[in-house]
Design an enzyme around this catalytic site. Structure first.
Site, PDB file in Angstrom:
ATOM      1  N   LYS A   1       0.849  -1.186   0.000  1.00  0.00           N
ATOM      2  CA  LYS A   1       0.000   0.000   0.000  1.00  0.00           C
ATOM      3  C   LYS A   1       0.883   1.234   0.000  1.00  0.00           C
ATOM      4  O   LYS A   1       2.042   1.169   0.421  1.00  0.00           O
ATOM      5  CB  LYS A   1      -0.894   0.031   1.238  1.00  0.00           C
ATOM      6  CG  LYS A   1      -2.165   0.813   1.040  1.00  0.00           C
ATOM      7  CD  LYS A   1      -3.168   0.010   0.252  1.00  0.00           C
ATOM      8  CE  LYS A   1      -4.420   0.788  -0.063  1.00  0.00           C
ATOM      9  NZ  LYS A   1      -5.471  -0.125  -0.572  1.00  0.00           N
TER      10      LYS A   1
ATOM     11  N   ASP B   1      -6.865   4.273  -4.693  1.00  0.00           N
ATOM     12  CA  ASP B   1      -7.580   4.064  -3.426  1.00  0.00           C
ATOM     13  C   ASP B   1      -8.253   5.411  -3.129  1.00  0.00           C
ATOM     14  O   ASP B   1      -8.494   6.177  -4.081  1.00  0.00           O
ATOM     15  CB  ASP B   1      -6.591   3.641  -2.319  1.00  0.00           C
ATOM     16  CG  ASP B   1      -7.291   3.104  -1.072  1.00  0.00           C
ATOM     17  OD1 ASP B   1      -7.730   1.944  -1.079  1.00  0.00           O
ATOM     18  OD2 ASP B   1      -7.436   3.850  -0.073  1.00  0.00           O
TER      19      ASP B   1
HETATM   20  P1  NDP Z   1     -12.958   7.603  -3.099  1.00  0.00           P
HETATM   21  O1  NDP Z   1     -11.922   8.629  -2.812  1.00  0.00           O
HETATM   22  O2  NDP Z   1     -13.463   7.449  -4.481  1.00  0.00           O
HETATM   23  O3  NDP Z   1     -14.225   7.841  -2.156  1.00  0.00           O
HETATM   24  C1  NDP Z   1     -14.101   7.834  -0.779  1.00  0.00           C
HETATM   25  C2  NDP Z   1     -15.459   8.108  -0.172  1.00  0.00           C
HETATM   26  O4  NDP Z   1     -15.382   7.876   1.235  1.00  0.00           O
HETATM   27  C3  NDP Z   1     -15.885   9.551  -0.323  1.00  0.00           C
HETATM   28  O5  NDP Z   1     -17.287   9.619  -0.372  1.00  0.00           O
HETATM   29  C4  NDP Z   1     -15.348  10.192   0.943  1.00  0.00           C
HETATM   30  O6  NDP Z   1     -16.020  11.361   1.343  1.00  0.00           O
HETATM   31  C5  NDP Z   1     -15.568   9.092   1.949  1.00  0.00           C
HETATM   32  N1  NDP Z   1     -14.532   9.221   2.993  1.00  0.00           N
HETATM   33  C6  NDP Z   1     -13.200   9.151   2.829  1.00  0.00           C
HETATM   34  N2  NDP Z   1     -12.537   9.357   3.969  1.00  0.00           N
HETATM   35  C7  NDP Z   1     -13.497   9.570   4.876  1.00  0.00           C
HETATM   36  C8  NDP Z   1     -13.438   9.868   6.250  1.00  0.00           C
HETATM   37  N3  NDP Z   1     -12.273   9.962   6.925  1.00  0.00           N
HETATM   38  N4  NDP Z   1     -14.610   9.996   6.888  1.00  0.00           N
HETATM   39  C9  NDP Z   1     -15.796   9.877   6.207  1.00  0.00           C
HETATM   40  N5  NDP Z   1     -15.896   9.614   4.902  1.00  0.00           N
HETATM   41  C10 NDP Z   1     -14.763   9.475   4.244  1.00  0.00           C
HETATM   42  O7  NDP Z   1     -12.349   6.235  -2.554  1.00  0.00           O
HETATM   43  P2  NDP Z   1     -12.781   4.740  -2.896  1.00  0.00           P
HETATM   44  O8  NDP Z   1     -14.228   4.668  -3.157  1.00  0.00           O
HETATM   45  O9  NDP Z   1     -11.849   4.221  -3.904  1.00  0.00           O
HETATM   46  O10 NDP Z   1     -12.439   3.990  -1.523  1.00  0.00           O
HETATM   47  C11 NDP Z   1     -13.420   3.795  -0.498  1.00  0.00           C
HETATM   48  C12 NDP Z   1     -12.965   2.663   0.422  1.00  0.00           C
HETATM   49  O11 NDP Z   1     -12.852   1.454  -0.331  1.00  0.00           O
HETATM   50  C13 NDP Z   1     -11.614   2.845   1.101  1.00  0.00           C
HETATM   51  O12 NDP Z   1     -11.662   2.235   2.373  1.00  0.00           O
HETATM   52  C14 NDP Z   1     -10.671   2.057   0.208  1.00  0.00           C
HETATM   53  O13 NDP Z   1      -9.510   1.647   0.904  1.00  0.00           O
HETATM   54  C15 NDP Z   1     -11.564   0.886  -0.143  1.00  0.00           C
HETATM   55  N6  NDP Z   1     -11.189   0.130  -1.343  1.00  0.00           N
HETATM   56  C16 NDP Z   1     -11.043   0.758  -2.549  1.00  0.00           C
HETATM   57  C17 NDP Z   1     -10.748   0.031  -3.672  1.00  0.00           C
HETATM   58  C18 NDP Z   1     -10.669   0.643  -5.026  1.00  0.00           C
HETATM   59  O14 NDP Z   1     -10.538  -0.090  -5.995  1.00  0.00           O
HETATM   60  N7  NDP Z   1     -10.764   1.969  -5.162  1.00  0.00           N
HETATM   61  C19 NDP Z   1     -10.505  -1.425  -3.593  1.00  0.00           C
HETATM   62  C20 NDP Z   1     -10.774  -1.997  -2.297  1.00  0.00           C
HETATM   63  C21 NDP Z   1     -11.085  -1.222  -1.223  1.00  0.00           C
HETATM   64  P3  NDP Z   1     -15.295  12.783   1.180  1.00  0.00           P
HETATM   65  O15 NDP Z   1     -15.346  13.092  -0.283  1.00  0.00           O
HETATM   66  O16 NDP Z   1     -16.099  13.699   2.020  1.00  0.00           O
HETATM   67  O17 NDP Z   1     -13.890  12.609   1.686  1.00  0.00           O
HETATM   68  O1  2IT Z   2      -7.728  -1.768  -1.198  1.00  0.00           O
HETATM   69  C1  2IT Z   2      -7.576  -2.218  -2.356  1.00  0.00           C
HETATM   70  O2  2IT Z   2      -7.687  -3.420  -2.612  1.00  0.00           O
HETATM   71  C2  2IT Z   2      -7.315  -1.262  -3.439  1.00  0.00           C
HETATM   72  N1  2IT Z   2      -7.263  -0.061  -3.195  1.00  0.00           N
HETATM   73  C3  2IT Z   2      -7.090  -1.745  -4.839  1.00  0.00           C
HETATM   74  C4  2IT Z   2      -5.682  -2.220  -5.033  1.00  0.00           C
HETATM   75  C5  2IT Z   2      -5.302  -2.559  -6.445  1.00  0.00           C
HETATM   76  O3  2IT Z   2      -4.103  -2.797  -6.634  1.00  0.00           O
HETATM   77  O4  2IT Z   2      -6.147  -2.629  -7.341  1.00  0.00           O
END
Ligand code: NDP
Ligand code: 2IT
Length: 447
Positions: free
Chosen positions: A128, A168
């Site tokens: 990460k 992420d």
């Molecule tokens: P984005 O940046 O696209 O969206 C994040 C969302 O979560 C936003 O709505 C944001 O709101 C909210 N958020 C972030 N931080 C906080 C906080 N501290 N408190 C409250 N709300 C928060 O990120 P992703 O959708 O890509 O990621 C979301 C989650 O999924 C994370 O935990 C990430 O690690 C996990 N994940 C992502 C993957 C991917 O492929 N992208 C894969 C697997 C897991 P705001 O805009 O107000 O900050």
């Molecule tokens: O938490 C996760 O699995 C991710 N943010 C995606 C990682 C990746 O390499 O696609």
């Protein structure tokens, strides 16, 4: 010594060696407390100190990221990349841009990623990275300059056979574009497989954008099917409104569920008529504005500043925002309101107290490392396409994703039963992931 005693000792040592990293401690504890019976069955893991080695990252990089904002002022952020474990393949995992990022967050995420990536069954190790840079309110030019500076240091350490970052929180296709452009420019190589989550017009996999959200819904659907239930007609809430949340909502709606709530870090949207997905996409993906704007446009919906999403009655809840966003009180409320399934799109969104509530209530609870593995799995499919200079169709790729999520569910389900904990996906996921990594590490000797 019994497995559980040994594990307590290992955990104490992890805390001593990694002071002040609360999220990392939490992630390690949650895995370690399920591994006692595995050590009892496999004394060779203890003899070769597999758990002790897994808890120590293989390498950790911390670097200065200087950049200039639109006013010409110099800004300094701190960048990170932790290569946690490469027993099963090159380091693989996302990059997070958020002001809360510090080493403890990157290590918790990297640690989770080891087991998640092993669960996919694909050849990827765990890693990460990120920076404590806050992209909110920054112009496109500022984001580009930040990404270029970040990559100018990171490029030394990554490569398609070494370490393959992706997105992420705060890092999506736009940022991956700037990062890839800078890598290509510095290295003089069009090395598609060095990053995933690329735009499909220049080497990205179709379905990667949708994969985490879609995969979370597929996993949740499997948990429901195992209990003779389905998603059709279910009322759902999904936290967040970013990449994972949007495509979880899309798949839930495709499968006939009704999504009545979502959120961002400022507040909650309640829309009894069902979230208007094209509107949500327009606001979040195109205009990049706050979720409050949704209620100004969509009649019948309500915005609740600092609201409590988990108080909205639902049968299925998908936390898709961030770590520790669903605590014990919220979990009790969900259960009291009749929630029967929780699938984690985010990483470690439920606190340990919240997990205990779900488990003692006997509801279906899918931990992130299993439920959200579809994102990284599709990243591995992107690497596969890049390596063979091929591009698959949306349908083919989505079918692969669906099969992978079904396999992960089956493996977790069967392993939980084998270890006398039927229906406990935490135990199932940790043990399946751990054993795959442990077997490879044993084969490699002491490295
Ligand atoms: P984005 O940046 O696209 O969206 C994040 C969302 O979560 C936003 O709505 C944001 O709101 C909210 N958020 C972030 N931080 C906080 C906080 N501290 N408190 C409250 N709300 C928060 O990120 P992703 O959708 O890509 O990621 C979301 C989650 O999924 C994370 O935990 C990430 O690690 C996990 N994940 C992502 C993957 C991917 O492929 N992208 C894969 C697997 C897991 P705001 O805009 O107000 O900050
Ligand atoms: O938490 C996760 O699995 C991710 N943010 C995606 C990682 C990746 O390499 O696609």
């Amino acid at each position: 010594m019994k497995g559980v005693e040994r594990i307590e000792e290992i955990y104490r040592e992890v805390i001593r060696r990694n002071p002040g990293e609360a999220e990392f401690h939490q992630a390690v504890k949650e895995v370690l407390e399920t591994l006692g019976p595995v050590l009892d069955k496999h004394p060779e893991y203890a003899e070769h100190k597999i758990i002790e080695r897994i808890c120590e990252p293989e390498r950790q990089l911390i670097f200065r990221v200087p950049w200039q904002d639109d006013r010409g002022e110099v800004q300094i952020a701190r960048g990170f990349r932790v290569g946690f474990n490469s027993a099963l393949g090159p380091y693989k995992g996302g990059i997070r841009f958020h002001p809360s990022v510090y080493l403890g967050i990157v290590k918790f995420l990297g640690f989770e990623q080891i087991f998640k990536n092993a669960l996919t069954g694909l050849p990827i190790g765990g890693a990460k990275g990120g920076a404590d840079f806050d992209p909110k309110g920054r112009s496109d030019g500022e984001i580009m300059r930040f990404c270029q500076s970040f990559m100018t240091t990171l490029y030394h350490y990554i490569g398609e056979f070494t370490d393959v970052p992706a997105g992420d929180i705060g890092v999506g296709a736009r940022e991956i574009g700037y990062l890839f452009g800078q890598y290509k420019r510095i290295t003089n190589r069009y090395e598609s497989g060095v990053l995933t989550g690329k735009n499909p017009s220049w080497g990205g996999a179709l379905v990667r954008r949708e994969a985490t959200g879609f995969g979370t819904v597929y996993f949740t659907q499997e948990m429901l099917l195992a209990r003779g239930e389905g998603l059709e007609g279910k009322t759902c809430v999904v936290s967040g409104s970013g990449n994972v949340a949007i495509y979880a909502i899309e798949k839930l709606q495709q499968l006939g569920a009704r999504v009545v709530g979502c959120s961002d870090s400022n507040g909650v949207i309640y829309d009894e008529g069902g979230i208007d997905l094209p509107l949500l996409k327009q606001l979040k993906e195109v205009e990049r504005c706050r979720i409050s704007r949704y209620s100004e446009i969509r009649s019948g919906s309500r915005y609740i500043e600092r609201g409590r999403l988990w108080d909205i009655p639902c049968q299925v809840a998908l936390p898709c925002a961030t770590q520790n966003e669903l605590d014990e009180t919220a979990a009790r409320k969900l259960v009291a309101n009749g929630c029967i399934a929780v699938g984690e799109g985010a990483n470690m969104p439920t606190t340990p107290g919240g997990v205990r509530v779900f488990q003692s209530a006997g509801i279906a609870y899918g931990p992130g490392k299993a439920a959200n593995a579809g994102g990284v799995a599709t990243s591995a499919l992107e690497m596969q396409q890049n390596a063979s200079r091929d591009a698959w169709t949306f349908e083919h790729t989505e079918k692969r994703l669906h099969e992978i999520m079904q396999n992960i569910h089956r493996d977790c389900f069967e392993t939980a039963r084998e270890f006398n904990s039927p229906g406990n996906y935490v135990i199932g996921a940790n043990i399946v992931g751990f054993k795959r990594v442990a077997e490879a590490m044993l084969a490699f000797g002491v490295i």
